[in-house]
Design an enzyme around this catalytic site. Structure first.
Site, PDB file in Angstrom:
ATOM      1  CE1 TYR A   1      77.723  76.113 -50.526  1.00  0.00           C
ATOM      2  CE2 TYR A   1      79.715  76.936 -51.569  1.00  0.00           C
ATOM      3  CZ  TYR A   1      78.887  76.861 -50.473  1.00  0.00           C
ATOM      4  OH  TYR A   1      79.225  77.535 -49.323  1.00  0.00           O
TER       5      TYR A   1
ATOM      6  CG  HIS B   1      79.466  73.320 -45.377  1.00  0.00           C
ATOM      7  ND1 HIS B   1      79.239  73.069 -46.709  1.00  0.00           N
ATOM      8  CD2 HIS B   1      79.053  74.583 -45.189  1.00  0.00           C
ATOM      9  CE1 HIS B   1      78.720  74.130 -47.298  1.00  0.00           C
ATOM     10  NE2 HIS B   1      78.598  75.061 -46.383  1.00  0.00           N
TER      11      HIS B   1
ATOM     12  N   PRO C   1      79.089  88.656 -47.092  1.00  0.00           N
ATOM     13  CG  PRO C   1      80.959  89.329 -48.332  1.00  0.00           C
ATOM     14  CD  PRO C   1      80.067  88.142 -48.081  1.00  0.00           C
ATOM     15  CG  LEU C   2      78.246  92.559 -50.459  1.00  0.00           C
ATOM     16  CD1 LEU C   2      78.289  92.525 -51.977  1.00  0.00           C
ATOM     17  CD2 LEU C   2      78.515  93.968 -49.950  1.00  0.00           C
TER      18      LEU C   2
ATOM     19  N   GLY D   1      72.998  90.164 -50.415  1.00  0.00           N
ATOM     20  CA  GLY D   1      72.623  91.154 -51.417  1.00  0.00           C
ATOM     21  C   GLY D   1      71.863  92.343 -50.871  1.00  0.00           C
TER      22      GLY D   1
END
Length: 328
Positions: free
Chosen positions: A56, A129, A209-210, A213
């Site tokens: 990241y 990862h 988990p969304l 978005g």
């Protein structure tokens, strides 16, 4: 906040994903000060699991997390990841080359780099990862087990691994958690993977988990995203698929109206209801969104509402433009 266990690792029921503070969702720029406030507010509200990775940024997100938890390290379970950047053993200049690899020298160099950037003497949960098809998983876990013996990591995790890989890995050393995409938007872990995790006592940490978005209802058309937002390349965000997928959001919105909550809180409450071995890590870089997300931990959906959500159809389109790097 209620706590849950990933195997024998106790954490808050909701964690915080920090990727978007430094990568992929940064079309409008980054605001490290607001990100640090968000992390610190999360700790104040009972979040203990912070999720980052060397990839990241690359690297800058781990440094950001270190700044945010300075003086509060003992309150935090830090999870980071290796295996998406190629390293030469002992290299002084960090590589920025993205490449799935769990070659032994690369892994040790990655670990030492993460420890340095996170300003810590140990990592609480260290994930591979992505599964490296070129290195047997038994060899990877064997090396990570050596790091446990050395005291440099405390728990071992996998990401996006399949059931057979999980079993083989766990036979070498107990696996604490699997991190995989899971939500009303992505139900892939259900079936063999989730059954295997529960048979072996391994926790599940859902990322995105969304639905990147989508399930918040805030994105109503592709043009709502910045022109360089990586989601625009995702098949599910292409115009035809996008319009089809909005039907999922319509049902989430309807239930949100019924319970006087936000769509994001409903989507997270559904995920929390899938088992006390499930610890979602919604990501945000804003305090207001963080507080909204954490409100899901006290939201109880009725059995009928949970059933309605569980019966939603699968979204249209693949998760990524190229699914081939998703090793299993």
């Amino acid at each position: 906040m209620e706590t849950r266990k990933l195997r024998d690792l106790e954490v808050g029921a909701l964690g915080l994903g920090t990727m978007g503070m430094s990568a992929f969702y940064t079309g409008a720029g980054t605001d490290d000060d607001e990100s640090i406030r968000t992390i610190q507010r999360a700790l104040d509200l009972g979040v203990t699991l912070l999720d980052t990775a060397e990839a990241y940024g690359p690297y800058t997100n781990e440094e950001l997390v270190a700044r945010a938890v300075k003086g509060r390290r003992d309150e935090v379970v830090i999870a980071t990841k290796f295996g998406l950047i190629r390293h030469e053993e002992g290299e002084e200049t960090p590589s920025t080359e993205r490449h799935i690899t769990s070659a032994p020298g690369s892994v040790r160099t990655a670990l030492e780099g993460s420890l340095r950037r996170l300003d810590t003497d140990h990592i609480d949960l260290y994930y591979q990862h992505r599964v490296d098809p070129e290195v047997p998983i038994e060899d990877v876990i064997g090396q990570l087990a050596e790091f446990v013996t050395e005291g440099k990591i405390r728990h071992i995790g996998l990401s996006e691994a399949g059931a057979d890989t999980i079993r083989r890995a766990n036979a070498v050393h107990p696996i604490t958690a699997l991190q995989s995409e899971y939500s009303l938007w992505t139900r892939d872990p259900e079936g063999d993977v989730l059954t295997t995790l529960r048979e072996l006592g391994i926790g599940l940490v859902p990322y995105s988990p969304l639905g990147r978005g989508f399930l918040t209802g805030a994105i109503t058309k592709p043009s709502d995203l910045d022109s360089d937002d990586f989601r625009l390349a995702n098949p599910r965000f292409q115009q035809e698929a996008f319009e089809t997928n909005m039907r999922l959001v319509d049902e989430v919105r309807e239930i949100a109206r019924e319970v006087e909550a936000t769509p994001a809180q409903v989507a997270l409450a559904w995920l929390l209801a899938q088992g006390d071995d499930v610890v979602p890590i919604p990501g945000t870089k804003a305090v207001t969104r963080l507080e909204e997300n954490l409100g899901s931990s006290s939201l109880a959906l009725s059995p009928e509402q949970l059933a309605r959500l569980s019966s939603l159809p699968a979204p249209s389109g693949d998760r990524y433009p190229d699914m081939s790097p998703i090793g299993r």
